[in-house]
Design a protein around this motif. Structure first.
Motif, PDB file in Angstrom:
ATOM      1  N   TRP A  65       0.814  -1.209   0.000  1.00  0.00           N
ATOM      2  CA  TRP A  65       0.000   0.000   0.000  1.00  0.00           C
ATOM      3  C   TRP A  65       0.852   1.265   0.000  1.00  0.00           C
ATOM      4  O   TRP A  65       0.434   2.297  -0.545  1.00  0.00           O
ATOM      5  CB  TRP A  65      -0.990  -0.010   1.163  1.00  0.00           C
ATOM      6  CG  TRP A  65      -2.175  -0.854   0.825  1.00  0.00           C
ATOM      7  CD1 TRP A  65      -2.386  -2.158   1.145  1.00  0.00           C
ATOM      8  CD2 TRP A  65      -3.299  -0.459   0.037  1.00  0.00           C
ATOM      9  NE1 TRP A  65      -3.581  -2.594   0.616  1.00  0.00           N
ATOM     10  CE2 TRP A  65      -4.162  -1.564  -0.069  1.00  0.00           C
ATOM     11  CE3 TRP A  65      -3.663   0.737  -0.586  1.00  0.00           C
ATOM     12  CZ2 TRP A  65      -5.356  -1.508  -0.771  1.00  0.00           C
ATOM     13  CZ3 TRP A  65      -4.866   0.778  -1.279  1.00  0.00           C
ATOM     14  CH2 TRP A  65      -5.692  -0.337  -1.369  1.00  0.00           C
TER      15      TRP A  65
ATOM     16  N   LEU B  90       1.538   1.860  -3.565  1.00  0.00           N
ATOM     17  CA  LEU B  90       0.362   2.444  -4.214  1.00  0.00           C
ATOM     18  C   LEU B  90       0.213   3.920  -3.852  1.00  0.00           C
ATOM     19  O   LEU B  90      -0.163   4.747  -4.688  1.00  0.00           O
ATOM     20  CB  LEU B  90      -0.899   1.669  -3.824  1.00  0.00           C
ATOM     21  CG  LEU B  90      -0.982   0.233  -4.342  1.00  0.00           C
ATOM     22  CD1 LEU B  90      -2.161  -0.497  -3.705  1.00  0.00           C
ATOM     23  CD2 LEU B  90      -1.081   0.211  -5.855  1.00  0.00           C
TER      24      LEU B  90
ATOM     25  N   ALA C  12       0.270   7.088  -6.349  1.00  0.00           N
ATOM     26  CA  ALA C  12      -0.831   8.060  -6.373  1.00  0.00           C
ATOM     27  C   ALA C  12      -0.307   9.479  -6.175  1.00  0.00           C
ATOM     28  O   ALA C  12      -0.790  10.427  -6.802  1.00  0.00           O
ATOM     29  CB  ALA C  12      -1.862   7.717  -5.302  1.00  0.00           C
TER      30      ALA C  12
ATOM     31  N   ARG D 200      -9.128  16.469 -12.610  1.00  0.00           N
ATOM     32  CA  ARG D 200      -8.108  15.422 -12.543  1.00  0.00           C
ATOM     33  C   ARG D 200      -7.300  15.538 -11.249  1.00  0.00           C
ATOM     34  O   ARG D 200      -6.977  14.533 -10.607  1.00  0.00           O
ATOM     35  CB  ARG D 200      -7.189  15.519 -13.766  1.00  0.00           C
ATOM     36  CG  ARG D 200      -6.377  14.283 -14.004  1.00  0.00           C
ATOM     37  CD  ARG D 200      -5.628  14.366 -15.308  1.00  0.00           C
ATOM     38  NE  ARG D 200      -4.239  14.644 -14.969  1.00  0.00           N
ATOM     39  CZ  ARG D 200      -3.358  15.185 -15.770  1.00  0.00           C
ATOM     40  NH1 ARG D 200      -3.692  15.555 -16.984  1.00  0.00           N
ATOM     41  NH2 ARG D 200      -2.121  15.383 -15.372  1.00  0.00           N
TER      42      ARG D 200
ATOM     43  N   ALA E 296      -9.473  14.229  -8.396  1.00  0.00           N
ATOM     44  CA  ALA E 296      -9.521  12.765  -8.401  1.00  0.00           C
ATOM     45  C   ALA E 296      -8.207  12.179  -7.885  1.00  0.00           C
ATOM     46  O   ALA E 296      -8.211  11.189  -7.138  1.00  0.00           O
ATOM     47  CB  ALA E 296      -9.815  12.253  -9.815  1.00  0.00           C
ATOM     48  N   ALA E 297      -7.099  12.796  -8.248  1.00  0.00           N
ATOM     49  CA  ALA E 297      -5.791  12.314  -7.792  1.00  0.00           C
ATOM     50  C   ALA E 297      -5.636  12.508  -6.285  1.00  0.00           C
ATOM     51  O   ALA E 297      -5.062  11.654  -5.596  1.00  0.00           O
ATOM     52  CB  ALA E 297      -4.669  13.024  -8.548  1.00  0.00           C
TER      53      ALA E 297
ATOM     54  N   THR F  40      -8.104  12.492  -4.133  1.00  0.00           N
ATOM     55  CA  THR F  40      -8.971  11.475  -3.533  1.00  0.00           C
ATOM     56  C   THR F  40      -8.289  10.109  -3.519  1.00  0.00           C
ATOM     57  O   THR F  40      -8.323   9.405  -2.496  1.00  0.00           O
ATOM     58  CB  THR F  40     -10.310  11.400  -4.297  1.00  0.00           C
ATOM     59  OG1 THR F  40     -10.944  12.678  -4.236  1.00  0.00           O
ATOM     60  CG2 THR F  40     -11.226  10.345  -3.713  1.00  0.00           C
ATOM     61  N   ALA F  41      -7.663   9.739  -4.622  1.00  0.00           N
ATOM     62  CA  ALA F  41      -6.965   8.449  -4.687  1.00  0.00           C
ATOM     63  C   ALA F  41      -5.808   8.413  -3.700  1.00  0.00           C
ATOM     64  O   ALA F  41      -5.633   7.438  -2.957  1.00  0.00           O
ATOM     65  CB  ALA F  41      -6.465   8.190  -6.104  1.00  0.00           C
ATOM     66  N   ARG F  42      -5.027   9.479  -3.665  1.00  0.00           N
ATOM     67  CA  ARG F  42      -3.887   9.528  -2.750  1.00  0.00           C
ATOM     68  C   ARG F  42      -4.357   9.465  -1.297  1.00  0.00           C
ATOM     69  O   ARG F  42      -3.820   8.714  -0.489  1.00  0.00           O
ATOM     70  CB  ARG F  42      -3.099  10.815  -3.002  1.00  0.00           C
ATOM     71  CG  ARG F  42      -1.727  10.941  -2.322  1.00  0.00           C
ATOM     72  CD  ARG F  42      -1.678  11.630  -0.986  1.00  0.00           C
ATOM     73  NE  ARG F  42      -2.563  12.728  -0.745  1.00  0.00           N
ATOM     74  CZ  ARG F  42      -2.247  14.016  -0.847  1.00  0.00           C
ATOM     75  NH1 ARG F  42      -1.052  14.383  -1.230  1.00  0.00           N
ATOM     76  NH2 ARG F  42      -3.133  14.951  -0.553  1.00  0.00           N
TER      77      ARG F  42
ATOM     78  N   GLY G  39      -7.166   8.254  -0.105  1.00  0.00           N
ATOM     79  CA  GLY G  39      -7.724   6.935   0.189  1.00  0.00           C
ATOM     80  C   GLY G  39      -6.628   5.932   0.488  1.00  0.00           C
ATOM     81  O   GLY G  39      -6.724   5.150   1.443  1.00  0.00           O
ATOM     82  N   ARG G  40      -5.567   5.972  -0.275  1.00  0.00           N
ATOM     83  CA  ARG G  40      -4.447   5.053  -0.033  1.00  0.00           C
ATOM     84  C   ARG G  40      -3.737   5.401   1.266  1.00  0.00           C
ATOM     85  O   ARG G  40      -3.284   4.511   1.987  1.00  0.00           O
ATOM     86  CB  ARG G  40      -3.516   5.058  -1.223  1.00  0.00           C
ATOM     87  CG  ARG G  40      -4.201   4.391  -2.405  1.00  0.00           C
ATOM     88  CD  ARG G  40      -3.489   4.508  -3.692  1.00  0.00           C
ATOM     89  NE  ARG G  40      -4.305   3.842  -4.705  1.00  0.00           N
ATOM     90  CZ  ARG G  40      -4.012   3.823  -5.976  1.00  0.00           C
ATOM     91  NH1 ARG G  40      -2.915   4.424  -6.406  1.00  0.00           N
ATOM     92  NH2 ARG G  40      -4.800   3.212  -6.829  1.00  0.00           N
TER      93      ARG G  40
END
Length: 161
Positions: free
Chosen positions: A51, A54, A58, A90, A93-94, A96-98, A100-101
């Motif tokens: 993780w 990941l 991200a 964009r 969204a990036a 949010t992904a970062r 979340g990880r």
């Protein structure tokens, strides 16, 4: 002040890397090497390393998205056009992904996090199997009494007529 805020939010990976190193008492590079050699030795370490990778990926995507957005904003007049708004989406969204990880890494590092304890301990109102005093609820069909089936009784009556 905005530079301080920007630096602190961008350093999410650094803060979590420090926490990982403190948790496992070794440098992240050493931890990655140890997991690569023996991935089954410590499932917790393997998951954290996975993780963390990941998360780093991200963050890299986020950095590129922010750079692209800043470059587009420098060329914009007072109004932002649709392609630049697309870049802003964009970036969102990036982030949010970062984030979340990052949450997953934090959860993996927290031994008392919800869902990490015995599942039964998470549901105090439910009885454990070992705590039952009587039999479990019957789930199979009850056996029929030892009498002639209804269809045989009907055929017998029809034959007597």
């Amino acid at each position: 002040m905005s530079d301080e805020l920007f630096d602190s939010t961008q350093d999410v990976v650094g803060v979590l890397t420090d926490q990982i190193e403190a948790h496992f008492d070794m440098d992240i590079a050493q931890l990655k090497a140890a997991v690569a050699v023996q991935p089954t030795a410590s499932p917790d370490a393997t998951e954290v390393v996975r993780w963390h990778g990941l998360l780093v990926g991200a963050q890299s995507v986020l950095d590129r998205a922010e750079d692209d957005l800043l470059a587009a904003l420098e060329t914009q007049p007072s109004e932002v056009d649709d392609p630049t708004m697309g870049l802003a989406h964009r970036v969102n969204a990036a982030v949010t992904a970062r984030d979340g990880r990052a949450l997953v890494v934090r959860w993996l590092l927290d031994p008392g996090a919800p869902g990490k304890k015995d599942p039964a301990a998470q549901r105090p109102g439910q009885l454990q199997r070992a705590d039952r005093t009587g039999p479990a609820v019957q789930t199979s069909v009850a056996p029929r009494p030892a009498s002639a089936p209804a269809s045989a009784a009907r055929t017998g009556k029809a034959a007597q007529r």
